[in-house]
Design an enzyme around this catalytic site. Structure first.
Site, PDB file in Angstrom:
ATOM      1  N   SER A 430      46.227  89.266 130.421  1.00 22.14           N
ATOM      2  CA  SER A 430      46.843  89.220 131.722  1.00 22.14           C
ATOM      3  C   SER A 430      48.151  88.454 131.607  1.00 22.14           C
ATOM      4  O   SER A 430      48.175  87.357 131.062  1.00 22.14           O
ATOM      5  CB  SER A 430      45.877  88.502 132.662  1.00 22.14           C
ATOM      6  OG  SER A 430      46.252  88.712 133.974  1.00 22.14           O
ATOM      7  N   GLY A 434      51.468  92.195 134.511  1.00 24.13           N
ATOM      8  CA  GLY A 434      50.296  93.029 134.742  1.00 24.13           C
ATOM      9  C   GLY A 434      49.100  92.595 133.926  1.00 24.13           C
ATOM     10  O   GLY A 434      49.155  91.595 133.222  1.00 24.13           O
ATOM     11  N   VAL A 436      45.627  94.007 131.486  1.00 23.55           N
ATOM     12  CA  VAL A 436      45.031  95.100 130.726  1.00 23.55           C
ATOM     13  C   VAL A 436      43.512  94.978 130.803  1.00 23.55           C
ATOM     14  O   VAL A 436      42.966  93.900 130.600  1.00 23.55           O
ATOM     15  CB  VAL A 436      45.488  95.070 129.255  1.00 23.55           C
ATOM     16  CG1 VAL A 436      44.882  96.234 128.497  1.00 23.55           C
ATOM     17  CG2 VAL A 436      47.001  95.109 129.169  1.00 23.55           C
ATOM     18  N   LYS A 451      46.239  99.604 131.601  1.00 22.55           N
ATOM     19  CA  LYS A 451      47.257  98.596 131.880  1.00 22.55           C
ATOM     20  C   LYS A 451      47.709  98.773 133.326  1.00 22.55           C
ATOM     21  O   LYS A 451      48.263  99.812 133.672  1.00 22.55           O
ATOM     22  CB  LYS A 451      48.411  98.799 130.909  1.00 22.55           C
ATOM     23  CG  LYS A 451      49.538  97.831 131.042  1.00 22.55           C
ATOM     24  CD  LYS A 451      50.440  98.003 129.834  1.00 22.55           C
ATOM     25  CE  LYS A 451      51.646  97.118 129.866  1.00 22.55           C
ATOM     26  NZ  LYS A 451      52.448  97.317 128.643  1.00 22.55           N
ATOM     27  N   ASP A 557      60.891  94.220 121.211  1.00 19.14           N
ATOM     28  CA  ASP A 557      59.875  93.165 121.181  1.00 19.14           C
ATOM     29  C   ASP A 557      58.869  93.408 120.053  1.00 19.14           C
ATOM     30  O   ASP A 557      57.661  93.422 120.266  1.00 19.14           O
ATOM     31  CB  ASP A 557      59.178  93.074 122.541  1.00 19.14           C
ATOM     32  CG  ASP A 557      58.503  91.717 122.754  1.00 19.14           C
ATOM     33  OD1 ASP A 557      58.710  90.809 121.920  1.00 19.14           O
ATOM     34  OD2 ASP A 557      57.765  91.579 123.749  1.00 19.14           O
TER      35      ASP A 557
END
Ligand SMILES: *[C@@H]1O[C@H](CO)[C@@H](O)[C@H](O)[C@H]1NC(C)=O
Ligand SMILES: *[C@@H]1O[C@H](CO)[C@@H](O)[C@H](O)[C@H]1NC(C)=O
Ligand SMILES: *[C@@H]1O[C@H](CO)[C@@H](O)[C@H](O)[C@H]1NC(C)=O
Ligand SMILES: *[C@@H]1O[C@H](CO)[C@@H](O)[C@H](O)[C@H]1NC(C)=O
Ligand SMILES: *[C@@H]1O[C@H](CO)[C@@H](O)[C@H](O)[C@H]1NC(C)=O
Ligand SMILES: *[C@@H]1O[C@H](CO)[C@@H](O)[C@H](O)[C@H]1NC(C)=O
Length: 725
Positions: A430, A434, A436, A451, A557
């Site tokens: 979390s 959001g 998952v 998600k 990322d």
């Protein structure tokens, strides 16, 4: 002004501890570590006069004896207290409860006795508590349940008795391990154990636990290792355990368990060790999955077990009686239905004929001829079908063709049910953007990761749309693409957006790289070959998004927690929430915050306001590769004070590189790196990691070259045929 004093792993002795009194004058001292010396005698009371700023107190692996002084409770800023593997005796002082900031408390392998002080419940920051291998007795204090941050608790090898407190197994923070093995615990296992839905390792073995295995254990869906051997457990293995999809080892031996060996064990693809010996199991055993690897299964000492083929030295099941019995049962079930159907049909015909004869009803269609008659009959039977069939007819599912494939439509209601109304038990992770969840749709038997986006947060829409775009426009085996999406309104008419992914049984690369996450299971350590494969697969995914898509896509990322491992350890690059397409004519200078990314992996030029480029991903990949080889995160303490992971490794390259490699990379039988491996694989890998992570973006290679180099290393590695991957 001394801040830190590290004298670990020497041969220092300290009979009178006079140095300690001297240290109380160092008012700025925060960290003191003297583990692995020959310190003997007992801790002096002046320990309480050390600076109250004290954070670290590491004295593990000495020969310190005597009691832990109450005065230790004065060090209220302590975050780490580690005196494991000494000869401490007496009780744990109650003042331990004053150390409110404590994160790790390690008193394992001593001779501590008495009860566990319930003041431990006041340690609200405590993450890891090790009291294993002492002589502690009495009940486990229920107040440990108040340590809301605890992720690891080891009370193994003591003389604790009484029952397992409900509060203890209600701690959803426990994620690494709960080890209560080798005590004298009795009573039954509390139903609340299902709350431990994040737990990887559960060990209740060698106690005197009785009663049944609670079926709520099936809610611990990420469990990797389950040990309950050596108790007095009775009853069946609950069917609910079918949801333990990630499980790798199960030991329920030496109990009084009975019933059949459940067939669902066949489906646990990660299961490598199953021990059910010395129980009262009976009937035929399943024969596929793990049961084919006879070295991994132990079933001895169960008198009633048999098999339908020659396997595991079990007697062949007496097949014929069982079969005829089954056939008889089938007939018994079928005959009544047929009889009733025939009887009803006869009655109906009889009634119709009687009514017709009496002219009480007129069947105009009787004259219409054969064709209409059959039509009506068909309608009639259709109606019957509708009334009788227990499953209502499947609704046509609307489909959206994307990328020439059809996506399964998922509704908000489906997601609600699959996640049990977004229950915390189903939450995997979390963040502010959001959460998952793990779950299973009714129509499907495989687990999915769902998600759900928190649309109130800035940037979340962009994340959602970019992931949809990835779904629409990519296709590559090493990319984590959503299976489908759900974009709708929720019960309160707020916008709701979710993506559905395949559930990755083996979790993220991050979980595999760090030794504290190995849970002591050897199979959980990545060997060199696996690391080479994973790096090659990630490079291939990056090469694809950089060089085979128009416009190119930059991930922004790349880091171990965004690399997920499938059941066969195939790597998939995931989380495209920060990704950006490089549209040729869209020149925008983005701030660091817009770029996203993670400290340690972010390319230095982004910090200087440079534009996003594929070179940024190459930098992150370089850091990742160095991390995979050294087992050190770029944010590791070793690299403080402006020394980056790149500079540090560069300064050791090539002559001293062997010193900084991850010791876990070699399997036990090859403690030392064979010289050929080193020259042919490790050196080129380190060199590649270094060249990708240079500061100047234009000096970094492109992902295509990186990929080619990695494939070459992989080829070379495979040629050392003696060593399996
Ligand atoms: C600790 O400090 C106090 C106050 O300075 C002093 O009275 C006491 O004797 C010291 N204790 C030890 C064990 O040195
Ligand atoms: C240590 O704890 C005291 C009291 O809680 C606090 O005032 C002080 O700021 C802390 N020191 C550090 C370095 O955190
Ligand atoms: C622990 O916390 C309780 C309240 O939560 C308090 O009554 C008690 O005094 C505390 N004990 C210690 C040793 O700090
Ligand atoms: C605690 O001590 C044990 C040795 O008894 C050691 O194996 C373990 O790594 C230590 N844990 C931490 C977090 O320091
Ligand atoms: C708990 O401690 C025991 C005994 O020291 C050790 O064998 C076991 O591996 C530890 N359990 C975990 C989960 O670390
Ligand atoms: C378990 O089985 C043994 C041997 O049959 C029996 O002596 C013992 O009472 C049983 N224990 C329980 C809890 O049923």
């Amino acid at each position: 002004n001394l801040n830190k004093l590290f004298l670990g792993n020497n041969r220092l002795e300290a009979e009178d501890w006079s140095f300690f009194t001297a240290l109380t004058n160092c008012t700025q001292l925060l960290q003191l570590s003297m583990e692995g010396n020959n310190l003997n005698g007992s801790l002096p009371k002046s320990v309480g006069n050390l600076s109250t700023n004290f954070e670290w107190f590491k004295f593990g692996g000495n020969q310190i004896s005597g009691r832990i002084p109450d005065e230790l409770g004065n060090l209220v800023n302590l975050t780490l207290l580690d005196i494991n593997s000494n000869m401490l005796s007496g009780e744990i002082p109650l003042t331990i409860g004053n150390l409110r900031k404590l994160f790790i408390l390690n008193l394992s392998m001593n001779k501590l006795s008495g009860q566990i002080p319930s003041t431990i419940g006041n340690l609200s920051q405590l993450g890891k508590l090790y009291l294993d291998n002492n002589n502690l007795s009495g009940k486990i204090p229920a107040r440990i349940g108040q340590c809301k941050m605890l992720n690891m608790l080891n009370l193994s090898v003591n003389s604790l008795d009484g029952s397992i407190p409900d509060e203890l197994v209600s701690m959803s923070s426990l994620s690494l391990g709960l080890d209560l093995s080798n005590n004298k615990l009795s009573g039954s296992i509390p139903q609340e154990v299902g709350t431990l839905s994040n737990l990887a390792l559960l060990n209740f073995s060698n106690n005197q636990l009785s009663g049944q295995i609670p079926s709520s254990l099936g809610q611990c869906v990420v469990l990797l290792s389950l040990n309950m051997e050596g108790n007095n457990l009775i009853g069946n293995i609950p069917p609910a355990l079918t949801s333990l999809h990630a499980i790798q080892r199960i030991d329920l031996s030496e109990n009084n368990l009975s019933g059949e060996v459940p067939v669902f064990f066949e489906n646990f693809i990660s299961l490598a060790h199953l021990n059910l010996s010395y129980n009262y199991f009976e009937g035929p055993i399943p024969i596929s999955g793990i049961f084919q690897r006879t070295n991994s299964v132990s079933l001895e000492g169960n008198k009633g077990l048999c098999a339908n083929i020659h396997i595991l030295n079990l007697p062949i099941c007496p097949s014929s009686p069982a079969k005829t019995k089954n056939n008889k049962r089938l007939l018994l079930k079928v005959i009544p239905s047929i009889t009733i159907a025939l009887f009803s049909a006869l009655c109906l015909i009889f009634a119709l004929v009687t009514l017709w004869k009496r002219r009480m009803i007129s069947f105009s269609w009787f004259n219409y001829g054969h064709r209409q008659c059959t039509d009506v009959l068909r309608q009639f039977s259709g109606m019957l079908n509708m009334l009788c069939s227990s499953n209502p007819k499947r609704r046509e599912v609307p489909t959206t063709p994307i990328n020439n494939e059809t996506l399964k439509k998922v509704s908000y209601g489906d997601i609600l049910k699959a996640t049990n109304w977004f229950s915390s038990v189903h939450t995997i992770s979390s963040t502010h953007t959001g959460s998952v969840y793990v779950g299973r749709f009714k129509s499907d038997k495989s687990l999915v990761a769902i998600k759900v986006f928190n649309l109130n947060q800035p940037g979340t829409y962009e994340s959602y749309f970019i992931e949809c775009e990835v779904l629409r426009s990519t296709r590559h085996r090493n990319l984590m693409r959503p299976l489908t999406l759900c974009s709708t309104l929720d019960k309160e008419n707020h916008e709701f957006k979710a993506l559905i992914f395949k559930f990755m049984v083996n979790g993220s690369l991050e979980r595999w790289l760090y030794s504290e996450q190995h849970y002591g299971i050897k199979d959980r350590v990545l060997c060199l070959g696996q690391r080479i494969c994973i790096a090659t697969e990630v490079a291939s995914a990056l090469d694809y998004i950089h060089n085979h898509l128009t416009p190119p896509l930059v991930h922004c990322d790349v880091k171990p927690s965004n690399i997920l491992l499938d059941d066969d350890m195939t790597a998939r690059l995931g989380d495209f929430g920060s990704a950006k397409f490089l549209f040729p004519d869209l020149v925008s200078l983005e701030s660091l915050a817009d770029i996203g990314g993670t400290i340690g992996y972010i390319a230095p030029e982004y910090g200087m306001g440079c534009q996003i480029s594929t070179g940024g991903d190459v930098y992150s990949f370089g850091v990742l590769l160095l991390e995979m080889l050294t087992g050190k995160q770029p944010t590791d303490d070793t690299f403080a004070d402006g020394v980056s992971i790149h500079n540090f490794i560069d300064s050791m390259f090539p002559d001293r590189v062997a010193e900084i490699l991850d010791p876990y990379m070699m399997h036990e039988e090859h403690q030392v790196y064979p010289a050929e491996w080193f020259e042919a694989c490790i050196k080129p890998l380190v060199a590649l990691g270094l060249s990708c992570s240079v500061v100047s973006p234009k000096d970094r290679p492109g992902m295509q070259d990186v990929c080619a180099k990695l494939c070459a290393v992989k080829e070379t590695f495979l040629q050392f045929g003696d060593f399996s991957l």
